[in-house]
Scaffold this motif. Structure first.
Motif, short mmCIF file in Angstrom:
data_model
loop_
_atom_site.label_atom_id
_atom_site.label_comp_id
_atom_site.label_asym_id
_atom_site.label_seq_id
_atom_site.Cartn_x
_atom_site.Cartn_y
_atom_site.Cartn_z
N ASP A 1 -9.35 0.22 -1.99
CA ASP A 1 -9.47 -0.57 -3.22
C ASP A 1 -9.45 -2.07 -2.90
O ASP A 1 -10.22 -2.84 -3.48
N PRO A 14 0.82 -1.22 0.00
CA PRO A 14 0.00 0.00 0.00
C PRO A 14 0.85 1.26 0.00
O PRO A 14 1.84 1.37 0.70
N ASP A 64 -5.36 2.64 -1.52
CA ASP A 64 -4.96 1.26 -1.80
C ASP A 64 -5.70 0.29 -0.87
O ASP A 64 -6.12 -0.79 -1.30
#
Length: 157
Positions: free
Chosen positions: A42, A34, A39
């Protein structure tokens, strides 16, 4: 609780880490790199969400056993190291993750255990450097495998 019972709990935690899906989740987490809170968001909406949640909830649960006196912190930290690896990935984003998820206690159990470790910042620095090296090796191997597959596909055409 006796030291023997605490040791038995640690061994049970170890057995949980060996379970097939948990091992897959842990292997995936090692490659998760990340760079932002996005991130994490997601991942939470991807097919890897279960893996992510499995790893972080495992370590938060294990830390809660320490924080509530079921396992001695020194024994826990002596027997484990992966929780530091997980925390090293999460820590730079932890406050933002808490804000983004609306959960002020997100990973609080793990954080509490880890923050009690002597020389924590030095250890996290070493772990983060190791993570960078591992990610670079993983990316290099992935690119090499992709290049080899492209060459193989080209020679078959």
């Amino acid at each position: 609780m006796s030291k023997q019972k605490e040791a038995d709990l640690i061994l049970k935690l170890y057995d949980l880490r060996r379970e097939t899906v948990m091992r897959e989740a842990r292997n995936w987490f090692f490659t998760f790199n990340p760079g932002s809170v996005q991130d994490f968001m997601d991942v939470l909406t991807s097919d890897k969400s279960g893996y992510y949640r499995m790893v972080i909830s495992y370590w938060d649960m294990a830390a809660s056993l320490v924080n509530n006196g079921a396992i001695d912190a020194q024994m826990f930290n002596d027997a484990n190291g992966e929780h530091l690896f997980v925390y090293a990935k999460l820590e730079p984003f932890l406050e933002d993750l808490r804000r983004e998820t609306g959960n002020t206690q997100y990973m609080a159990q793990l954080e509490k255990v880890v923050k009690e470790i002597p020389d924590l910042e030095a250890k996290l620095t070493i772990i983060r450097e190791r993570i960078k090296k591992m990610i670079a090796i993983w990316q290099e191997r992935t690119h090499a495998a992709q290049a080899a597959a492209a060459v193989a596909a080209g020679s078959q055409a």
